[in-house]
Design a protein around this motif. Structure first.
Motif, PDB file in Angstrom:
ATOM      1  N   VAL A  88      61.006  28.410 -42.981  1.00  0.00           N
ATOM      2  CA  VAL A  88      59.763  29.157 -43.134  1.00  0.00           C
ATOM      3  C   VAL A  88      59.623  29.546 -44.602  1.00  0.00           C
ATOM      4  O   VAL A  88      60.481  30.237 -45.150  1.00  0.00           O
ATOM      5  N   LEU A  89      58.556  29.041 -45.247  1.00  0.00           N
ATOM      6  CA  LEU A  89      58.263  29.443 -46.619  1.00  0.00           C
ATOM      7  C   LEU A  89      57.400  30.694 -46.551  1.00  0.00           C
ATOM      8  O   LEU A  89      56.356  30.700 -45.915  1.00  0.00           O
ATOM      9  N   GLU A  90      57.870  31.751 -47.202  1.00  0.00           N
ATOM     10  CA  GLU A  90      57.224  33.054 -47.041  1.00  0.00           C
ATOM     11  C   GLU A  90      56.504  33.482 -48.310  1.00  0.00           C
ATOM     12  O   GLU A  90      56.734  32.944 -49.382  1.00  0.00           O
ATOM     13  N   GLY A  91      55.654  34.483 -48.155  1.00  0.00           N
ATOM     14  CA  GLY A  91      54.942  35.048 -49.295  1.00  0.00           C
ATOM     15  C   GLY A  91      54.001  34.050 -49.930  1.00  0.00           C
ATOM     16  O   GLY A  91      53.376  33.235 -49.259  1.00  0.00           O
ATOM     17  N   ALA A  92      53.912  34.083 -51.255  1.00  0.00           N
ATOM     18  CA  ALA A  92      52.993  33.202 -51.974  1.00  0.00           C
ATOM     19  C   ALA A  92      53.354  31.737 -51.771  1.00  0.00           C
ATOM     20  O   ALA A  92      52.503  30.862 -51.821  1.00  0.00           O
ATOM     21  N   CYS A  93      54.637  31.457 -51.513  1.00  0.00           N
ATOM     22  CA  CYS A  93      55.075  30.066 -51.336  1.00  0.00           C
ATOM     23  C   CYS A  93      54.420  29.418 -50.128  1.00  0.00           C
ATOM     24  O   CYS A  93      54.066  28.251 -50.145  1.00  0.00           O
ATOM     25  N   GLY A  94      54.290  30.177 -49.050  1.00  0.00           N
ATOM     26  CA  GLY A  94      53.778  29.602 -47.818  1.00  0.00           C
ATOM     27  C   GLY A  94      52.303  29.275 -47.877  1.00  0.00           C
ATOM     28  O   GLY A  94      51.819  28.427 -47.137  1.00  0.00           O
ATOM     29  N   SER A  95      51.560  29.939 -48.790  1.00  0.00           N
ATOM     30  CA  SER A  95      50.114  29.769 -48.795  1.00  0.00           C
ATOM     31  C   SER A  95      49.612  28.841 -49.892  1.00  0.00           C
ATOM     32  O   SER A  95      48.441  28.578 -50.000  1.00  0.00           O
ATOM     33  N   GLY A 185      57.473  38.481 -59.659  1.00  0.00           N
ATOM     34  CA  GLY A 185      57.554  37.824 -58.354  1.00  0.00           C
ATOM     35  C   GLY A 185      57.331  38.799 -57.218  1.00  0.00           C
ATOM     36  O   GLY A 185      56.654  38.493 -56.230  1.00  0.00           O
ATOM     37  N   LEU A 186      57.885  40.012 -57.360  1.00  0.00           N
ATOM     38  CA  LEU A 186      57.720  41.050 -56.353  1.00  0.00           C
ATOM     39  C   LEU A 186      56.244  41.426 -56.229  1.00  0.00           C
ATOM     40  O   LEU A 186      55.709  41.569 -55.126  1.00  0.00           O
ATOM     41  N   GLU A 187      55.577  41.558 -57.386  1.00  0.00           N
ATOM     42  CA  GLU A 187      54.150  41.910 -57.374  1.00  0.00           C
ATOM     43  C   GLU A 187      53.334  40.829 -56.661  1.00  0.00           C
ATOM     44  O   GLU A 187      52.474  41.124 -55.822  1.00  0.00           O
ATOM     45  N   LEU A 188      53.609  39.561 -56.973  1.00  0.00           N
ATOM     46  CA  LEU A 188      52.895  38.457 -56.331  1.00  0.00           C
ATOM     47  C   LEU A 188      53.104  38.458 -54.816  1.00  0.00           C
ATOM     48  O   LEU A 188      52.174  38.252 -54.041  1.00  0.00           O
TER      49      LEU A 188
END
Length: 203
Positions: A88-95, A185-188
């Motif tokens: 599962v790619l999470e956060g900004a990576c998944g979208s 990265g945390l902010e994104l």
């Protein structure tokens, strides 16, 4: 030193079927890699046993890069019969479609280096979403959940995160200490959380 030549043998997977188990040597390469996975990284020649724990450990190598881009990756399941790994790619990576392709290739390469021919396909799956009690505004739990997902990678890169305040209208106040790229990265990642409109860093 004696194990080096055995570890680089192209056929370590079949050693345990030859009946040598009485010889007193390390017969299965998996026993060897399980013992060495506790932090002894000099057994580069032998592939690791394909298991969720080992896949997760290998993914620790790429997590810092994902966190810097506002994302993360988690292991959904590992099919030991086919060798397929479901991530599962999470956060900004998944979208993000383009980063997904790049990242999938990078993750596949790292997994192949560690698991060799026992690795099947690397498959991206959607995170399971519980639609039942979905919040209609920003909650502390949603922000904390995203931070928890990234916590191990953030701390591995020397970062410390503390939620100061979460405003239901979409403003998150965060106290952060650590490298600037982790902060970005945390902010994104937090901006990718539903209902988050602004991330404010306070000291």
């Amino acid at each position: 030193a004696m194990l080096d030549s055995r570890d680089k043998s192209p056929v370590p997977l079949f050693v345990d079927k030859t009946g040598e188990s009485g010889s007193g040597e390390v017969v299965s390469p998996f026993e060897n890699s399980a013992a060495s996975s506790t932090g002894n990284d000099d057994v580069d020649g032998a592939p690791l046993e394909l298991s969720p724990q080992n896949v997760d450990k290998v993914l620790d190598e790429v997590r810092p890069y994902l966190v810097a881009d506002g994302g993360n990756v988690s292991v959904s399941k590992v099919d030991t019969d086919t060798g397929n790994v479901y991530l599962v790619l999470e956060g900004a990576c998944g979208s993000c479609a383009s980063s997904t392709v790049t990242m999938k290739m990078g993750i596949e390469r790292v997994l192949k280096e560690n698991f060799g021919s026992s690795l099947g396909e690397v498959v991206q799956v959607e995170p399971e979403v519980d639609e039942g009690g979905k919040p209609t505004e920003l909650t502390v739990e949603a922000v904390q959940g995203e931070i928890d997902r990234m916590a191990a990678a953030i701390s591995a890169m020397g970062g410390v995160v503390h939620i100061v305040n979460v405003d239901p209208i979409g403003v998150v106040e965060i106290e952060f200490r650590g490298p600037n790229k982790v902060k970005q990265g945390l902010e994104l990642a937090l901006l990718d959380v539903e209902y988050v409109k602004h991330v404010k860093f306070v000291s």
